[in-house]
Design a protein around this motif. Sequence first.
Motif, PDB file in Angstrom:
ATOM      1  N   ALA A   1       0.837  -1.204   0.000  1.00  0.00           N
ATOM      2  CA  ALA A   1       0.000   0.000   0.000  1.00  0.00           C
ATOM      3  C   ALA A   1       0.868   1.249   0.000  1.00  0.00           C
ATOM      4  CB  ALA A   1      -0.932  -0.016   1.208  1.00  0.00           C
TER       5      ALA A   1
ATOM      6  N   TRP B   1      -6.434  -3.773   3.101  1.00  0.00           N
ATOM      7  CA  TRP B   1      -6.525  -2.658   2.154  1.00  0.00           C
ATOM      8  C   TRP B   1      -7.917  -2.033   2.152  1.00  0.00           C
ATOM      9  CZ3 TRP B   1      -4.000  -6.373  -1.812  1.00  0.00           C
ATOM     10  CH2 TRP B   1      -2.607  -6.370  -1.631  1.00  0.00           C
TER      11      TRP B   1
ATOM     12  N   HIS C   1      -6.530  -1.663  -4.376  1.00  0.00           N
ATOM     13  CA  HIS C   1      -5.715  -2.871  -4.256  1.00  0.00           C
ATOM     14  C   HIS C   1      -4.615  -2.813  -5.307  1.00  0.00           C
ATOM     15  CE1 HIS C   1      -9.238  -5.502  -2.530  1.00  0.00           C
ATOM     16  NE2 HIS C   1      -9.065  -4.361  -1.863  1.00  0.00           N
TER      17      HIS C   1
END
Length: 458
Positions: free
Chosen positions: A123, A175, A223
């Motif tokens: 991320a 996420w 994602h």
Amino acid sequence: MTAGVTDGRNDRERKKQIILGVFLSGVNHHTLWADPEAGSQIAFSTFEHVARTAERGRFDFFFLAEGLALRERNGLIFDQDVVGRPDTLPVLAALAAVTEHLGLVGTLNATFNEPYELARQLASLDHLSGGRAGWNVVTSFDAFTGQNFRRGGFLHRDDRYVRAGEFLAAARRLWDSWPADAIVADRAAGTFLRDGGAGAFAFSGKQFDIEGRFTTPRSPQGHPVILQAGVSPQGRDFAAGGADAIFSPYHRLDEAQEFYRDIQARAARQGRPPGSVKILPSASFVLGDTREEAEERQRDIAHRQVTGRTAQILLESVWNRDLSGYDPEGPLPDIDPDPTGPPVIRGRAVLHQDPHRTVAEWRALAAANDWSLRELAIHVFSRTEFVGTPAQVADRIDDFVQRDGSDGFILGSHLVPTGLDEFVDTVVPLLQERGSLRTEYTGSTLRENLGIPPRTAS
């Protein structure tokens, strides 16, 4: 427009757009690191040159393969391998600063990492790159590699997809723990949370039982793009259900088309819309002013890649016997493989599940073509799929993709870091003229450039 006359511009617009990635292998015998024109395999300038060249050619992504252990033969490190490759994620993060559009994809192991840590790192890369991160999800049941990690090699081979499936599901849960509107930017007060519950997560399964708060806000893609490989029925189902792109091992058109149809059907059965999964074989190329020149260059490269000693070692990975006493320029070993004996080669992925069947097929090939041990190794371990003039290579790539053998290719070169330059300078313009390859980037994220639907919060 007169009836029956085709608008060439509309034809180009309707053509399937070719996806292109470039890869730098980890441990391998394909890279000619001793070539006088080769550069460092570990300096950042090498990665930067390849990435900038790929972006100049409007490639979709840069891909790093990785090995988590130095391969050994009877306890000694291979002297044929490139070793010392820096860790994947720092390299990709550094490349985010010197590229603008190129996707950044890394091979990261689901067996020896933890969901919270890896999901946070990916991320973060997605934030730093503006939405260009990708993850090639791989597994390992290899006890030799596992010795480098806390769990050792305990994970049974049959459990690797169980863990990988839970790992990916847990990462997606993390996420998705931040809503897209959880962050509010205020010029006076700075950035702060709108929702005090953002980041809360819990996941429980056979492999993981975790809960807490995820520290990294939702990233530009939501994602990162997920890549996987799967050839067995279990592997195909796993990849078709969770991946955005799948590595294909097939380069013969009929086999590639069957694999393409099978993966799309499996994805549809799992409720995924058409176009959700892209199929991407890896390949290499050798170019020349004529086909004959290219073929001669390819023969020279192949013989430098697969020396006599390298050929013996490659076959040892299937025979699981010491073959150093066999003449590389002579016939194949006359002994049977020993799959249950102590491993001669350690740290190499198992590519052939049935050694006896593989050896029988190789003996038939060698007999039919009058190949020596080394010549057989060159033919069965080579991945140079595109050999010819730039126009011939462009035609083959375009035809393969337009006929649904794949959605594109991930290209590698025997020469690092400058090998890709020739392809970008000569083949890319021809693909662009055909309308099969973009002339400019149109998306702001890797997912958009690949034409992959966004992942929504679960």
